[in-house]
Design a protein around this motif. Structure first.
Motif, PDB file in Angstrom:
ATOM      1  N   GLN A 255       0.818  -1.195   0.000  1.00  0.00           N
ATOM      2  CA  GLN A 255       0.000   0.000   0.000  1.00  0.00           C
ATOM      3  C   GLN A 255       0.859   1.254   0.000  1.00  0.00           C
ATOM      4  OE1 GLN A 255      -2.709  -0.250   3.270  1.00  0.00           O
ATOM      5  NE2 GLN A 255      -4.311  -1.115   1.996  1.00  0.00           N
ATOM      6  N   PRO A 256       0.353   2.340  -0.555  1.00  0.00           N
ATOM      7  CA  PRO A 256       1.072   3.613  -0.501  1.00  0.00           C
ATOM      8  C   PRO A 256       1.091   4.150   0.927  1.00  0.00           C
ATOM      9  CG  PRO A 256      -1.122   3.917  -1.387  1.00  0.00           C
ATOM     10  CD  PRO A 256      -0.936   2.445  -1.251  1.00  0.00           C
ATOM     11  N   GLY A 257       1.915   5.139   1.164  1.00  0.00           N
ATOM     12  CA  GLY A 257       2.035   5.700   2.496  1.00  0.00           C
ATOM     13  C   GLY A 257       0.774   6.414   2.935  1.00  0.00           C
ATOM     14  N   VAL A 258       0.395   6.215   4.209  1.00  0.00           N
ATOM     15  CA  VAL A 258      -0.783   6.860   4.777  1.00  0.00           C
ATOM     16  C   VAL A 258      -0.516   7.190   6.238  1.00  0.00           C
ATOM     17  CG1 VAL A 258      -2.461   5.712   3.276  1.00  0.00           C
ATOM     18  CG2 VAL A 258      -1.802   4.632   5.420  1.00  0.00           C
ATOM     19  N   MET A 259      -1.322   8.059   6.795  1.00  0.00           N
ATOM     20  CA  MET A 259      -1.304   8.306   8.234  1.00  0.00           C
ATOM     21  C   MET A 259      -1.891   7.106   8.961  1.00  0.00           C
ATOM     22  SD  MET A 259      -2.508  12.167   9.176  1.00  0.00           S
ATOM     23  CE  MET A 259      -1.548  13.617   8.795  1.00  0.00           C
ATOM     24  N   PRO A 260      -1.425   6.813  10.173  1.00  0.00           N
ATOM     25  CA  PRO A 260      -2.083   5.787  10.986  1.00  0.00           C
ATOM     26  C   PRO A 260      -3.533   6.184  11.249  1.00  0.00           C
ATOM     27  CG  PRO A 260       0.058   6.358  11.903  1.00  0.00           C
ATOM     28  CD  PRO A 260      -0.236   7.368  10.834  1.00  0.00           C
ATOM     29  N   PRO A 261      -4.419   5.209  11.506  1.00  0.00           N
ATOM     30  CA  PRO A 261      -5.846   5.517  11.678  1.00  0.00           C
ATOM     31  C   PRO A 261      -6.134   6.582  12.728  1.00  0.00           C
ATOM     32  CG  PRO A 261      -5.510   3.155  11.489  1.00  0.00           C
ATOM     33  CD  PRO A 261      -4.156   3.765  11.542  1.00  0.00           C
ATOM     34  N   THR A 262      -5.421   6.546  13.866  1.00  0.00           N
ATOM     35  CA  THR A 262      -5.691   7.513  14.936  1.00  0.00           C
ATOM     36  C   THR A 262      -5.409   8.940  14.482  1.00  0.00           C
ATOM     37  OG1 THR A 262      -5.142   5.865  16.611  1.00  0.00           O
ATOM     38  CG2 THR A 262      -5.128   8.175  17.303  1.00  0.00           C
ATOM     39  N   GLN A 263      -4.223   9.147  13.900  1.00  0.00           N
ATOM     40  CA  GLN A 263      -3.867  10.489  13.439  1.00  0.00           C
ATOM     41  C   GLN A 263      -4.697  10.905  12.216  1.00  0.00           C
ATOM     42  OE1 GLN A 263      -1.497   8.243  14.464  1.00  0.00           O
ATOM     43  NE2 GLN A 263      -1.124   9.384  16.372  1.00  0.00           N
ATOM     44  N   ALA A 264      -5.084   9.932  11.381  1.00  0.00           N
ATOM     45  CA  ALA A 264      -5.928  10.261  10.224  1.00  0.00           C
ATOM     46  C   ALA A 264      -7.296  10.760  10.675  1.00  0.00           C
ATOM     47  CB  ALA A 264      -6.079   9.034   9.322  1.00  0.00           C
ATOM     48  N   GLU A 265      -7.836  10.135  11.726  1.00  0.00           N
ATOM     49  CA  GLU A 265      -9.122  10.606  12.253  1.00  0.00           C
ATOM     50  C   GLU A 265      -8.964  12.004  12.845  1.00  0.00           C
ATOM     51  OE1 GLU A 265     -12.717   9.237  15.289  1.00  0.00           O
ATOM     52  OE2 GLU A 265     -10.993   7.928  14.954  1.00  0.00           O
ATOM     53  N   GLN A 266      -7.840  12.244  13.511  1.00  0.00           N
ATOM     54  CA  GLN A 266      -7.563  13.578  14.041  1.00  0.00           C
ATOM     55  C   GLN A 266      -7.436  14.592  12.907  1.00  0.00           C
ATOM     56  OE1 GLN A 266      -3.909  13.821  16.230  1.00  0.00           O
ATOM     57  NE2 GLN A 266      -4.355  15.835  17.088  1.00  0.00           N
ATOM     58  N   PHE A 267      -6.799  14.189  11.814  1.00  0.00           N
ATOM     59  CA  PHE A 267      -6.703  15.029  10.626  1.00  0.00           C
ATOM     60  C   PHE A 267      -8.093  15.371  10.093  1.00  0.00           C
ATOM     61  CE2 PHE A 267      -6.361  15.113   5.897  1.00  0.00           C
ATOM     62  CZ  PHE A 267      -5.623  16.285   5.769  1.00  0.00           C
ATOM     63  N   GLY A 268      -9.015  14.407  10.168  1.00  0.00           N
ATOM     64  CA  GLY A 268     -10.385  14.631   9.714  1.00  0.00           C
ATOM     65  C   GLY A 268     -11.158  15.615  10.556  1.00  0.00           C
ATOM     66  N   GLN A 269     -10.643  15.947  11.756  1.00  0.00           N
ATOM     67  CA  GLN A 269     -11.324  16.897  12.634  1.00  0.00           C
ATOM     68  C   GLN A 269     -10.842  18.329  12.439  1.00  0.00           C
ATOM     69  OE1 GLN A 269     -12.120  15.687  16.735  1.00  0.00           O
ATOM     70  NE2 GLN A 269     -11.288  13.671  16.277  1.00  0.00           N
ATOM     71  N   LEU A 270      -9.914  18.542  11.521  1.00  0.00           N
ATOM     72  CA  LEU A 270      -9.523  19.908  11.185  1.00  0.00           C
ATOM     73  C   LEU A 270     -10.644  20.594  10.417  1.00  0.00           C
ATOM     74  CD1 LEU A 270      -5.839  19.361   9.992  1.00  0.00           C
ATOM     75  CD2 LEU A 270      -6.614  20.119  12.253  1.00  0.00           C
ATOM     76  N   TYR A 271     -10.643  21.910  10.434  1.00  0.00           N
ATOM     77  CA  TYR A 271     -11.598  22.681   9.638  1.00  0.00           C
ATOM     78  C   TYR A 271     -11.019  22.896   8.243  1.00  0.00           C
ATOM     79  CZ  TYR A 271     -13.577  23.875  14.224  1.00  0.00           C
ATOM     80  OH  TYR A 271     -14.128  23.803  15.481  1.00  0.00           O
ATOM     81  N   VAL A 272     -11.890  23.003   7.257  1.00  0.00           N
ATOM     82  CA  VAL A 272     -11.448  23.274   5.890  1.00  0.00           C
ATOM     83  C   VAL A 272     -12.558  24.020   5.157  1.00  0.00           C
ATOM     84  CG1 VAL A 272     -12.343  21.110   4.909  1.00  0.00           C
ATOM     85  CG2 VAL A 272     -10.378  22.245   3.828  1.00  0.00           C
ATOM     86  N   TYR A 273     -12.154  24.898   4.246  1.00  0.00           N
ATOM     87  CA  TYR A 273     -13.120  25.615   3.414  1.00  0.00           C
ATOM     88  C   TYR A 273     -13.360  24.797   2.156  1.00  0.00           C
ATOM     89  CZ  TYR A 273     -15.304  29.447   0.841  1.00  0.00           C
ATOM     90  OH  TYR A 273     -16.176  30.226   0.134  1.00  0.00           O
ATOM     91  N   HIS A 274     -14.610  24.314   2.001  1.00  0.00           N
ATOM     92  CA  HIS A 274     -14.914  23.369   0.926  1.00  0.00           C
ATOM     93  C   HIS A 274     -16.326  23.611   0.418  1.00  0.00           C
ATOM     94  CE1 HIS A 274     -15.358  19.719  -1.347  1.00  0.00           C
ATOM     95  NE2 HIS A 274     -16.160  19.145  -0.470  1.00  0.00           N
TER      96      HIS A 274
END
Length: 743
Positions: A255-274
C-alpha cells in the motif's frame, strides 16, 4: 347531447396533454424561444385551454349540478379562475429587465422582445450589498435599495420583492464592481390576483372533498377495516445497518504511504473551506475519494487516510490506480481497458497529457454532447488530483480580512503583511507533517495536528460552525451508507412480496410473526433515515431537500412511514414499502457520487421551496404505492382471484395522492412568483408536473368515463400513468433539462 359534450370535454383534455408532451420535446430539439413563441404563447394554445375550461364547466353545470358535491363543483370553478388569471396575465402583463447604476435614475426598462417600455415613475439605485455566509466568501444574499421619484424607497433581495405602483422588482444580477445591478421587472395588475384567488378556492375545494361525509373519499375511507394498534418492536442499534468502512489495510507492504488511523481521524477533525462553506476535513476527504474512486473509502483505508496520503506521500499515490474511468471510449483515450487508472496513466511516454486532443476538440465544438460530458468528467478528476499535488486543494488556513475570513491553502499566495512566524507555519506545515509521519513520530504528529486546529480556532473564532454542528456532520459522515440499506430493502421486499402474494393466491394472510418482523425492519430503516436526514439538515443549516440526493432520501423515508401506517390495513404494503424505499435509495446513490452538503443558493432559501418539495415527495410516495398495487391487482386477476380490496384501496389513495401533487405544484408556483417574478413559465418540469396531474385526474371521473369502473382497466392505467411520474422526476433531469435540472 350529454354524451357528445362529454366526449368533447375529455377529448380536449387528452389533446391538451398530447400538446404539452410534444411541446416539451420540441423545446429540447429546437430551443425554448421557438416553443414559447409558436406554442405556449400562441393564440391557438390559449384557445385550447379556453375551450377545455368552458366545455368542462358547461358539462358540470348542465348535467351534474344537481348531484355534484359542492367541493367537486368548487374544484372545477377554481381551475377556471386559475385559467382566467393566466389569460389576464397573457393579455395585460409586462415583463422585462432593468439596469441601474448607482446614482443614475431612469424611467424605462427593456421588454422581453427588446423594446423600450416607459415606467410611470423614475427609479435609481441607492445602494447595493452582497451578504456572505458567516466566515466564508460564499454569497448568502444580494440586497439592492431602490429610490423612486416620489421619495419612497424599496429593498430588493433574493426571495424579497420590491413593489411600487403595481410594478414588481426582482434581484437578477450585478456588476463586478458592485455599482450596477440588473433587476427583473413585472407588471401584472390583474392576473396574479385572479390566479391566487383560484389557488385559494382550489385549497378549499380539496378540503371539502376530503371531509364531505357523503363524498366518495369518506365513503371509501369508512369501509376500511379498523386500524389495529401497532405491535411494539424492539429496535436494533442503528449501526447494524451501516457496513463498516474502517477495516485495516490487508497488506502494508503493497500500500502507498498513509497516516495511521488515529492520526488520520484527528486530521479529519480539522476545519477546511470546501464548496463555499466551513466543514470538517472528513467531509472534504469523503467527497474527494468518492469523486475519484466512486466509493467513500479505498481498499480498507478511510477517506481521511487517502486524503492525508495524497498530501504527505504524493510520489506513492500518483502510481495508485484509484481514479475511476467511466465508458470504454474514455478508457480508450487513456490507452487502457481497466476501470481504474493512476495519475501517471494520464500521460504518455513523452509526458504529454493523453486528453489534450479530446479537450481541443471539445473547445472547438467538435465533440458530440455525450462524449463531451464524459471528457469533462474525466478532466475534472485530473484537475482534482492536480490541485492536490500543487498544494492548492486543501484550504485549511484562515487569514482574517476585515470582518470575514479568507481561507487559504499552503501553496496559495499569502498576504505580504502576514507575520513571518505565521507565514512559515503555513508554508512548512505539510512538510513538517510528512517528516513526522515518515520518521514514525506519531506523538509529534498528534501535537502538530492539534496546533493546526488551535490556529484555526484562534484565527477564525466565532466564524467557525458550532461544535455541535461540526460533530453532527462528522457523525453523519460515519452513519450515511445508502447503498447497503437500499440493497437490503430491495432484497427483503422481494422476499416479502413473493411470500405475501403466495398467501393471497391461497386466500390467506401472512403469519403474524412474519408481519411483525417486517414492521420491525421497516421501523429500523425509517429511524435510521430519520437520524441521517436530521444530522445532515442540522449540520447544513437548512432542511435537507436541496438536491436530487436529499429529495430521494426524503422520498425513501416518506415511503417507509406511509407504508408502516398502511400495512395495518394490508400486509402487501410491507413489500411495497421496502421495494419502493429501496429503489428510491438506489436512485439516490446516483446523486451520492457527488454528495456535497453545500450552502443553499440564495433563491433556494425560501421555506416555500421546502414545503413544495415535501408535499410533492409525499404525493410521489402514494403514486408509487398505486403503481405496485396495480401490478399486484393484475397478477391476482390473472389467477382468477378477487381484487376488490386492492381496487378499493387504489380509488381511496388516488384522492390524497392527486391533491398533494396539485397543492405542491401551486405552492411551487407561488414560490416561483416570489423568487423569479413569474408563477408559471412552462419550464419542462413544470409542464410535466401539469401533465402528471391531468393524467391522474382522469380516473376520478369514473362517473363520466365508464372504462375506469372496470378493475383491470383501472389498475393497468395506474401502472402506465406512473411513467409520467418517472418522466417528471428523472426524464426531465436527464433528457429535457431546464431550470429545475437540480430538482
Amino acid at each position: 347531447m350529454k354524451r357528445r359534450l362529454t366526449m368533447i370535454s375529455f377529448g380536449l383534455l387528452i389533446l391538451t396533454i398530447m400538446v404539452l408532451i410534444i411541446a416539451s420535446f420540441i423545446e429540447k430539439a429546437e430551443g425554448t424561444a421557438l416553443v414559447h413563441k409558436y406554442i405556449y404563447g400562441s393564440w391557438y394554445f390559449v384557445g385550447l385551454w379556453s375551450l377545455l375550461a368552458i366545455s368542462a364547466l358547461v358539462l358540470l353545470l348542465r348535467y351534474y349540478r344537481g348531484r355534484c358535491p359542492i367541493g367537486v363543483l368548487l374544484l372545477h370553478i377554481a381551475f377556471g379562475v386559475i385559467l382566467l388569471g393566466a389569460g389576464l396575465t397573457y393579455l395585460f402583463s409586462q415583463k422585462g429587465d432593468l439596469y441601474l447604476y448607482e446614482g443614475e435614475a431612469t424611467n424605462t426598462f427593456t421588454s422581453k422582445d427588446g423594446k423600450t417600455v416607459a415606467l410611470p415613475f423614475t427609479v435609481s439605485l441607492e445602494s447595493f450589498e452582497i451578504l456572505y455566509y458567516t466566515g466564508t466568501q460564499s454569497p448568502m444574499d444580494f440586497v439592492s435599495v431602490l429610490r423612486f421619484g416620489d421619495g419612497e424607497s424599496e429593498q430588493v433581495s433574493m426571495n424579497h420583492i420590491g413593489h411600487h405602483q403595481q410594478y414588481r422588482f426582482y434581484q437578477s444580477g450585478y456588476d463586478e464592481d458592485q455599482k450596477g445591478v440588473r433587476l427583473s421587472v413585472a407588471y401584472d395588475p390583474w392576473g396574479i390576483t385572479f390566479t391566487y384567488c383560484g389557488y385559494g378556492l382550489l385549497l378549499v375545494s380539496m378540503i371539502l372533498i376530503l371531509v364531505d361525509p357523503r363524498g366518495e373519499f369518506r365513503q371509501r375511507l369508512g369501509r376500511l377495516s379498523q386500524v389495529r394498534k401497532a405491535v411494539p418492536v424492539l429496535l436494533l442499534p442503528l449501526l447494524l445497518l451501516c457496513s463498516t468502512q474502517n477495516a485495516s489495510a490487508s497488506s502494508k507492504s503493497t500500500q502507498p504511504g498513509v497516516m495511521p488511523p488515529t492520526q488520520a481521524e484527528q486530521f479529519g477533525q480539522l476545519y477546511v473551506y470546501h464548496n463555499g462553506r466551513i466543514c470538517p476535513m472528513q467531509s472534504l476527504a469523503r467527497d474527494l475519494v468518492t469523486k475519484l474512486y466512486g466509493k467513500p473509502s479505498y481498499k480498507g483505508l478511510t477517506a481521511e487516510q487517502v486524503l492525508s496520503g495524497w498530501l504527505l506521500y504524493p510520489s506513492d499515490w500518483v502510481e495508485v490506480p484509484m481514479i475511476r474511468v467511466k465508458g470504454a471510449q474514455m478508457r480508450q483515450l487513456l490507452g487502457t481497458e481497466k476501470r481504474y487508472v493512476s495519475w501517471q496513466d494520464f500521460f504518455d511516454e513523452s509526458g504529454e497529457m493523453k486528453l489534450s486532443k479530446a479537450l481541443e476538440a471539445l473547445n472547438t465544438g467538435h465533440l458530440p454532447e455525450a462524449e463531451a460530458r464524459d471528457v469533462l468528467a474525466l478532466y475534472e478528476k485530473y484537475n482534482i488530483v492536480g490541485s492536490l499535488l500543487s498544494g492548492q486543494a486543501i484550504k485549511m488556513f484562515p487569514i482574517p480580512e476585515g470582518e470575514s475570513i479568507q481561507w487559504m491553502a499552503q501553496a496559495d499566495r499569502l498576504p505580504t503583511d502576514l507575520p513571518e512566524d505565521e507565514w512559515l507555519f503555513i508554508r512548512r506545515s505539510t512538510d513538517y507533517l510528512t517528516e513526522l509521519a515518515c520518521t514514525h513520530n506519531y506523538d509529534g504528529l498528534t501535537k502538530t495536528l492539534e496546533k493546526i486546529r488551535l490556529y484555526q480556532q484562534k484565527k477564525a473564532g466565532e466564524l467557525l460552525p458550532s461544535e455541535s454542528r461540526f460533530q453532527s456532520e462528522r457523525l453523519y459522515n460515519k452513519l450515511s451508507h445508502t447503498l447497503p440499506l437500499g440493497i437490503a430493502l430491495i432484497l427483503i421486499g422481494v422476499l416479502y412480496y413473493i411470500l405475501i402474494l403466495s398467501q393471497r393466491l391461497r386466500e390467506q394472510n401472512a403469519p403474524k410473526l412474519i408481519k411483525r418482523i417486517g414492521l420491525g425492519l421497516m421501523g429500523i430503516a425509517a429511524l435510521y433515515l430519520t437520524t441521517c436526514s436530521t444530522l445532515r439538515g442540522f449540520s447544513a443549516g437548512h432542511i435537507p431537500l436541496s438536491n436530487g440526493f436529499e429529495t430521494m432520501q426524503f422520498l425513501a423515508l416518506s415511503i417507509l412511514v406511509v407504508a408502516l401506517l398502511l400495512s395495518f390495513h394490508s400486509d402487501l404494503f410491507l413489500s411495497f414499502g421496502m421495494l419502493s424505499s429501496g429503489l428510491a435509495l438506489m436512485v439516490s446513490v446516483i446523486g451520492e457520487s457527488n454528495p456535497q452538503i453545500t450552502e443553499l443558493m440564495p433563491v433556494l432559501g425560501s421555506p416555500l421551496l421546502s414545503i413544495h418539495v415535501i408535499i410533492i415527495m409525499l404525493s410521489y410516495t402514494l403514486f408509487c404505492f398505486l403503481f405496485f398495487n396495480g401490478i399486484t391487482g393484475l397478477v391476482l386477476l390473472k389467477k382468477g382471484k378477487s381484487i376488490q380490496q386492492l381496487t378499493h384501496l387504489s380509488r381511496l389513495l388516488l384522492y390524497p395522492a392527486l391533491f398533494l401533487l396539485t397543492s405542491g405544484i401551486f405552492i411551487g408556483a407561488v414560490w416561483a412568483n416570489i423568487s423569479w417574478g413569474r408563477y408559471w413559465g412552462w419550464d419542462p418540469k413544470e409542464t410535466w408536473a401539469l401533465i402528471t396531474m391531468l393524467v391522474y385526474a382522469l380516473p376520478l371521473h369514473q362517473g363520466s368515463l365508464k372504462a375506469f369502473r372496470r378493475e383491470k382497466f383501472l389498475h393497468t392505467y395506474l401502472i402506465v400513468a406512473f411513467m409520467t411520474i418517472l418522466m417528471t422526476y428523472f426524464g426531465v433531469n436527464f433528457l429535457l433539462g431546464g431550470l429545475h435540472g437540480y430538482a
